[in-house]
Design a protein around this motif. Structure first.
Motif, mmCIF file in Angstrom:
data_model
loop_
_atom_site.group_PDB
_atom_site.id
_atom_site.type_symbol
_atom_site.label_atom_id
_atom_site.label_comp_id
_atom_site.label_asym_id
_atom_site.label_seq_id
_atom_site.Cartn_x
_atom_site.Cartn_y
_atom_site.Cartn_z
ATOM 1 N N ALA A 195 -30.591 7.066 -21.097
ATOM 2 C CA ALA A 195 -29.241 7.109 -20.522
ATOM 3 C C ALA A 195 -28.289 7.749 -21.521
ATOM 4 O O ALA A 195 -28.217 7.337 -22.675
ATOM 5 C CB ALA A 195 -28.775 5.700 -20.181
ATOM 6 N N LEU A 196 -27.567 8.768 -21.053
ATOM 7 C CA LEU A 196 -26.583 9.438 -21.895
ATOM 8 C C LEU A 196 -25.193 8.938 -21.511
ATOM 9 O O LEU A 196 -24.772 9.098 -20.372
ATOM 10 C CB LEU A 196 -26.650 10.956 -21.693
ATOM 11 N N GLY A 197 -24.500 8.371 -22.443
ATOM 12 C CA GLY A 197 -23.150 7.882 -22.181
ATOM 13 C C GLY A 197 -22.124 8.981 -22.388
ATOM 14 O O GLY A 197 -22.437 10.175 -22.326
ATOM 15 N N GLU A 224 -33.821 -1.757 -21.731
ATOM 16 C CA GLU A 224 -33.313 -1.888 -20.366
ATOM 17 C C GLU A 224 -33.488 -0.554 -19.641
ATOM 18 O O GLU A 224 -33.023 0.488 -20.112
ATOM 19 C CB GLU A 224 -31.834 -2.291 -20.382
ATOM 20 N N HIS A 225 -34.166 -0.576 -18.500
ATOM 21 C CA HIS A 225 -34.400 0.641 -17.719
ATOM 22 C C HIS A 225 -33.049 1.177 -17.225
ATOM 23 O O HIS A 225 -32.171 0.395 -16.851
ATOM 24 C CB HIS A 225 -35.321 0.337 -16.537
ATOM 25 N N PRO A 226 -32.866 2.509 -17.207
ATOM 26 C CA PRO A 226 -31.585 3.076 -16.760
ATOM 27 C C PRO A 226 -31.105 2.571 -15.399
ATOM 28 O O PRO A 226 -29.915 2.301 -15.230
ATOM 29 C CB PRO A 226 -31.863 4.587 -16.734
ATOM 30 N N THR A 249 -21.619 5.249 -13.388
ATOM 31 C CA THR A 249 -22.452 6.445 -13.322
ATOM 32 C C THR A 249 -23.027 6.728 -14.703
ATOM 33 O O THR A 249 -22.296 6.681 -15.695
ATOM 34 C CB THR A 249 -21.613 7.663 -12.858
ATOM 35 N N ILE A 250 -24.329 7.019 -14.733
ATOM 36 C CA ILE A 250 -24.954 7.435 -15.984
ATOM 37 C C ILE A 250 -25.767 8.704 -15.741
ATOM 38 O O ILE A 250 -26.189 8.977 -14.618
ATOM 39 C CB ILE A 250 -25.868 6.345 -16.603
ATOM 40 N N VAL A 251 -25.948 9.459 -16.797
ATOM 41 C CA VAL A 251 -26.797 10.639 -16.775
ATOM 42 C C VAL A 251 -28.059 10.262 -17.531
ATOM 43 O O VAL A 251 -27.987 9.701 -18.628
ATOM 44 C CB VAL A 251 -26.078 11.836 -17.430
ATOM 45 N N MET A 274 -26.463 16.417 -26.449
ATOM 46 C CA MET A 274 -26.628 16.164 -25.012
ATOM 47 C C MET A 274 -26.812 17.467 -24.245
ATOM 48 O O MET A 274 -27.704 17.594 -23.405
ATOM 49 C CB MET A 274 -25.402 15.441 -24.441
ATOM 50 N N MET A 275 -25.940 18.430 -24.512
ATOM 51 C CA MET A 275 -25.995 19.704 -23.781
ATOM 52 C C MET A 275 -27.303 20.437 -24.058
ATOM 53 O O MET A 275 -27.874 21.067 -23.163
ATOM 54 C CB MET A 275 -24.802 20.597 -24.153
#
Length: 192
Positions: free
Chosen positions: A80-82, A40-42, A72-74, A93-94
């Motif tokens: 996609a980062l939850g 699934e695309h972000p 909101t997603i990053v 992530m960082m």
């Protein structure tokens, strides 16, 4: 005529931002399955979640006024980062965000039992290079634990942002301009 809404979100940040727009609203939370589908695309993902949250509010019986849902997603490196699941997940992530540019996608949706209208806002955010000590200290501040992508731009995480192209408020969780436009368009269509 005063526009009356429901906000399908427990987020204090979204409540504060919607209050800034001056609408009369009541807030409640919905329990939505936020699992991303395979491949699934972000953009599809975040918009589906915003629509799901708004429609879930309608399904719960909040039907006397439109329901506003948002998510909101990053997105970094196309992924996609939850919210971080652990300290190790957060550090990964960082490391991905450090010294690079990522996208923050915020989708908003308004729903009634008759229809749903939605919009996605994409903002580019650049981070300065982060040291291990900065990452460690930020984790122990407690702020990243419930934030998509592991940071809050409106808090201590804002110190990592070297550049922003787009909507600051979308990164916080609710794009003011686009939300106001969506509400106005929704209400204008409803009056016809």
């Amino acid at each position: 005529m005063t526009v009356k809404l429901y906000l399908a979100s427990a987020s204090p940040r979204r409540k504060e931002l919607l209050t800034q727009l001056g609408y009369d609203f009541k807030q409640f939370s919905v329990d939505a399955d936020e699992t991303q589908f395979a491949d699934e695309h972000p953009i599809t993902y975040v918009e589906r979640l915003a629509r799901l949250k708004a429609q879930s509010g309608v399904d719960l019986g909040y039907q006397d006024r439109p329901v506003l849902g948002s998510d909101t997603i990053v997105v970094a490196e196309g992924k996609a980062l939850g919210k971080p699941k652990s300290e190790a997940d957060f550090k990964a992530m960082m490391s991905m965000l450090s010294g690079s540019t990522h996208q923050v996608m915020t989708a908003i949706a308004l729903a009634t039992s008759q229809r749903v209208l939605s919009k996605t806002v994409i903002t580019e955010v650049s981070f300065k290079p982060l040291s291990e000590q900065e990452i460690e200290a930020y984790w122990h501040s407690g702020e990243p634990h419930d934030k998509a992508g592991g940071y809050g731009i409106q808090g201590q995480g804002g110190r990592f942002v070297s550049q922003l192209k787009g909507s600051y408020f979308a990164v916080v969780g609710l794009p003011l301009y686009e939300t106001d436009e969506l509400i106005q368009a929704f209400m204008a269509d409803q009056d016809e």
